[in-house]
Write an enzyme that holds these catalytic residues in place. Structure first.
Site, PDB file in Angstrom:
ATOM      1  N   ASP A  10       1.212 -12.509  -5.836  1.00  0.00           N
ATOM      2  CA  ASP A  10       2.272 -13.018  -6.718  1.00  0.00           C
ATOM      3  C   ASP A  10       1.677 -13.629  -7.992  1.00  0.00           C
ATOM      4  O   ASP A  10       2.192 -13.409  -9.095  1.00  0.00           O
ATOM      5  CB  ASP A  10       3.105 -14.086  -5.996  1.00  0.00           C
ATOM      6  CG  ASP A  10       4.089 -13.474  -5.004  1.00  0.00           C
ATOM      7  OD1 ASP A  10       4.133 -12.235  -4.907  1.00  0.00           O
ATOM      8  OD2 ASP A  10       4.809 -14.242  -4.334  1.00  0.00           O
ATOM      9  N   HIS A  55      -0.669 -12.241  -0.029  1.00  0.00           N
ATOM     10  CA  HIS A  55       0.539 -11.974  -0.801  1.00  0.00           C
ATOM     11  C   HIS A  55       0.781 -13.012  -1.887  1.00  0.00           C
ATOM     12  O   HIS A  55       1.261 -12.698  -2.984  1.00  0.00           O
ATOM     13  CB  HIS A  55       1.734 -11.905   0.154  1.00  0.00           C
ATOM     14  CG  HIS A  55       2.843 -11.055  -0.344  1.00  0.00           C
ATOM     15  ND1 HIS A  55       3.925 -11.571  -1.001  1.00  0.00           N
ATOM     16  CD2 HIS A  55       3.030  -9.709  -0.283  1.00  0.00           C
ATOM     17  CE1 HIS A  55       4.740 -10.586  -1.329  1.00  0.00           C
ATOM     18  NE2 HIS A  55       4.229  -9.452  -0.901  1.00  0.00           N
ATOM     19  N   GLU A 112       5.274  -3.992  -8.471  1.00  0.00           N
ATOM     20  CA  GLU A 112       4.111  -4.243  -9.325  1.00  0.00           C
ATOM     21  C   GLU A 112       4.123  -3.304 -10.523  1.00  0.00           C
ATOM     22  O   GLU A 112       3.088  -2.893 -11.006  1.00  0.00           O
ATOM     23  CB  GLU A 112       2.809  -4.108  -8.533  1.00  0.00           C
ATOM     24  CG  GLU A 112       2.863  -3.101  -7.409  1.00  0.00           C
ATOM     25  CD  GLU A 112       2.605  -1.678  -7.855  1.00  0.00           C
ATOM     26  OE1 GLU A 112       3.579  -0.904  -7.879  1.00  0.00           O
ATOM     27  OE2 GLU A 112       1.448  -1.328  -8.153  1.00  0.00           O
ATOM     28  N   ASN A 132      -3.276  -7.175  -2.351  1.00  0.00           N
ATOM     29  CA  ASN A 132      -2.553  -8.027  -1.386  1.00  0.00           C
ATOM     30  C   ASN A 132      -3.298  -8.112  -0.065  1.00  0.00           C
ATOM     31  O   ASN A 132      -3.419  -9.188   0.524  1.00  0.00           O
ATOM     32  CB  ASN A 132      -1.154  -7.466  -1.126  1.00  0.00           C
ATOM     33  CG  ASN A 132      -0.134  -7.894  -2.171  1.00  0.00           C
ATOM     34  OD1 ASN A 132      -0.204  -9.002  -2.703  1.00  0.00           O
ATOM     35  ND2 ASN A 132       0.803  -7.012  -2.465  1.00  0.00           N
ATOM     36  N   ASP A 143       1.690   0.202 -14.255  1.00  0.00           N
ATOM     37  CA  ASP A 143       1.597  -0.010 -12.807  1.00  0.00           C
ATOM     38  C   ASP A 143       0.199  -0.509 -12.455  1.00  0.00           C
ATOM     39  O   ASP A 143      -0.810   0.045 -12.910  1.00  0.00           O
ATOM     40  CB  ASP A 143       1.909   1.310 -12.083  1.00  0.00           C
ATOM     41  CG  ASP A 143       1.953   1.152 -10.577  1.00  0.00           C
ATOM     42  OD1 ASP A 143       3.062   1.237 -10.011  1.00  0.00           O
ATOM     43  OD2 ASP A 143       0.881   0.934  -9.971  1.00  0.00           O
TER      44      ASP A 143
HETATM   45  P1  GH3 Z   1      -1.576   2.749  -7.018  1.00  0.00           P
HETATM   46  O1  GH3 Z   1      -2.891   2.530  -7.658  1.00  0.00           O
HETATM   47  O2  GH3 Z   1      -1.335   4.172  -6.695  1.00  0.00           O
HETATM   48  O3  GH3 Z   1      -0.464   2.179  -7.833  1.00  0.00           O
HETATM   49  O4  GH3 Z   1      -1.603   1.981  -5.631  1.00  0.00           O
HETATM   50  P2  GH3 Z   1      -0.842   0.674  -5.211  1.00  0.00           P
HETATM   51  O5  GH3 Z   1      -1.463   0.142  -4.001  1.00  0.00           O
HETATM   52  O6  GH3 Z   1      -0.752  -0.270  -6.368  1.00  0.00           O
HETATM   53  O7  GH3 Z   1       0.623   1.224  -5.003  1.00  0.00           O
HETATM   54  P3  GH3 Z   1       1.644   1.057  -3.838  1.00  0.00           P
HETATM   55  O8  GH3 Z   1       2.957   1.471  -4.434  1.00  0.00           O
HETATM   56  O9  GH3 Z   1       1.167   1.764  -2.612  1.00  0.00           O
HETATM   57  O10 GH3 Z   1       1.662  -0.477  -3.526  1.00  0.00           O
HETATM   58  C1  GH3 Z   1       2.347  -1.391  -4.289  1.00  0.00           C
HETATM   59  C2  GH3 Z   1       2.182  -2.723  -3.643  1.00  0.00           C
HETATM   60  O11 GH3 Z   1       2.780  -3.761  -4.416  1.00  0.00           O
HETATM   61  C3  GH3 Z   1       2.793  -2.786  -2.288  1.00  0.00           C
HETATM   62  C4  GH3 Z   1       3.600  -4.061  -2.288  1.00  0.00           C
HETATM   63  O12 GH3 Z   1       3.332  -4.842  -1.159  1.00  0.00           O
HETATM   64  C5  GH3 Z   1       3.124  -4.778  -3.524  1.00  0.00           C
HETATM   65  N1  GH3 Z   1       4.165  -5.605  -4.101  1.00  0.00           N
HETATM   66  C6  GH3 Z   1       5.368  -5.219  -4.574  1.00  0.00           C
HETATM   67  N2  GH3 Z   1       6.060  -6.298  -4.997  1.00  0.00           N
HETATM   68  C7  GH3 Z   1       5.288  -7.389  -4.786  1.00  0.00           C
HETATM   69  C8  GH3 Z   1       5.462  -8.785  -5.003  1.00  0.00           C
HETATM   70  O13 GH3 Z   1       6.484  -9.261  -5.497  1.00  0.00           O
HETATM   71  N3  GH3 Z   1       4.437  -9.611  -4.672  1.00  0.00           N
HETATM   72  C9  GH3 Z   1       3.297  -9.125  -4.130  1.00  0.00           C
HETATM   73  N4  GH3 Z   1       2.329  -9.983  -3.834  1.00  0.00           N
HETATM   74  N5  GH3 Z   1       3.106  -7.818  -3.900  1.00  0.00           N
HETATM   75  C10 GH3 Z   1       4.094  -6.957  -4.206  1.00  0.00           C
HETATM   76 MG    MG Z   2       0.260   0.315  -8.118  1.00  0.00          MG
HETATM   77 MG    MG Z   3       3.816   1.202  -7.960  1.00  0.00          MG
END
Ligand code: GH3
Ligand code: MG
Ligand code: MG
Ligand code: MG
Length: 301
Positions: free
Chosen positions: A192, A188, A219, A183, A175
């Site tokens: 990606d 965003h 992610e 982001n 992760d």
């Molecule tokens: P942690 O260190 O605890 O993992 O914090 P985090 O911010 O990585 O975790 P969190 O689950 O709060 O956030 C995950 C983020 O990933 C939020 C979401 O907008 C982003 N995300 C998920 N899928 C995609 C994607 O396909 N593209 C982009 N650009 N961002 C994405």
């Molecule tokens: Mg994360």
């Molecule tokens: Mg996550």
């Protein structure tokens, strides 16, 4: 075998060595041929050789063709392999029974070489097209690596193989740390791109053909690493982390590094009946949670 291109692997299961020899003579220039003279060893051979097509005799002592087919159809690992019955039983009832049991075709003896060749070629081609389409539905659109559907299927398969053969199986959940902040900082679209780079770095860290990386969700990525000791699994996880850190993807909002980092949680061991493949994923996810709790940017296996 001649120098022609080999178009696939065929397993012949027939109690008559003369029949096997005849079929082998017709097909050996185009295919890699394996054979078995009874049902029990035939089923073993299916697992050993993973054929693209099985030519199955109906009347055999001990275990007949229907029983063999039933066994093949009952296991996820073998059920998609096309089976053609080849038999002297030429009644309509028998043929219907064979097709209803799940055979893709039914060829009656005496065998006519040209017809056998043509039908085999058709079914091998159909299998290839099926495999190709199946693969297309299992790829993540953004990163081009496997998707969650493929992961589940692959993991279930290796869980079963590892259980049966008592092999070590390792699973990682990976992760990205503070990816929401990434982001928020870079947008965003840059997010990606980051996901694509990370997917590529993980893929490049896996060296063996049976190692799989999949996008598990947003992610998060998951790896299935079969037949690998705990120590080697730890080494691979380390390689993944260092390859990602070598990307030097700037992440100025992160509180742990100025570059993008990941947390890796994993499990490694010989599966037991009690586990189930979902349970193993869950345990890898628990390790990931621990890695996050311990401050991120680390490996817990
Ligand atoms: P942690 O260190 O605890 O993992 O914090 P985090 O911010 O990585 O975790 P969190 O689950 O709060 O956030 C995950 C983020 O990933 C939020 C979401 O907008 C982003 N995300 C998920 N899928 C995609 C994607 O396909 N593209 C982009 N650009 N961002 C994405
Ligand atoms: Mg994360
Ligand atoms: Mg996550
Ligand atoms: Mg027979």
């Amino acid at each position: 075998m001649s120098s022609n291109e080999i178009k696939g692997k065929i397993l012949i299961i027939d109690d008559s060595p003369a029949n096997i020899q005849l079929i082998n003579g017709i097909l050996k220039d185009d295919y890699e041929i394996f054979f078995s003279t009874n049902g029990v060893s035939g089923i073993k051979k299916v697992y050993e050789t993973s054929p693209d097509l099985i030519l199955l005799d109906v009347v055999m002592p001990d275990m007949d063709g229907y029983e063999v087919l039933k066994k093949i159809k009952s296991d996820l690992l073998t059920r998609d392999i096309p089976v053609i019955f080849i038999t002297a039983l030429d009644s309509i009832d028998q043929e219907v029974k064979g097709l209803e049991a799940g055979a893709v075709d039914y060829i009656t003896k005496p065998i006519i070489g040209a017809i056998l060749k043509a039908r085999v070629a058709t079914h091998i081609e159909l299998k290839k097209q099926r495999d190709y389409l199946e693969n297309l539905t299992m790829i993540d659109g953004l990163t081009g690596i496997a998707n969650k559907r493929r992961l589940n299927e692959y993991l279930e398969k290796w869980y079963k193989i590892s259980l049966r053969k008592k092999l070590n199986l390792s699973i990682f959940m990976i992760d990205i740390d503070y990816f929401k902040l990434y982001n928020d900082t870079y947008g965003h679209l840059a997010g990606d791109d980051c996901l694509k780079f990370i997917a590529g770095a993980i893929k490049n860290s896996l060296k063996r053909p049976y190692d799989l990386v999949a996008r598990f969700g947003g992610e998060e990525f998951a790896c299935v690493i079969p037949e690998t000791s705990y120590d080697d699994a730890l080494m691979i996880a380390g390689r993944i982390k260092s390859n990602i850190s070598n990307l030097r993807l700037e992440h100025k909002a992160s509180t742990i590094s100025s570059y993008v980092t990941v947390s890796i949680g994993g499990i490694s061991g010989i599966p037991t009946e009690l586990d189930g493949h979902f349970k193993m994923l869950e345990r890898a996810d628990e390790s990931l949670y621990k890695a996050k709790q311990l401050g991120r940017d680390q490996i817990v296996i």
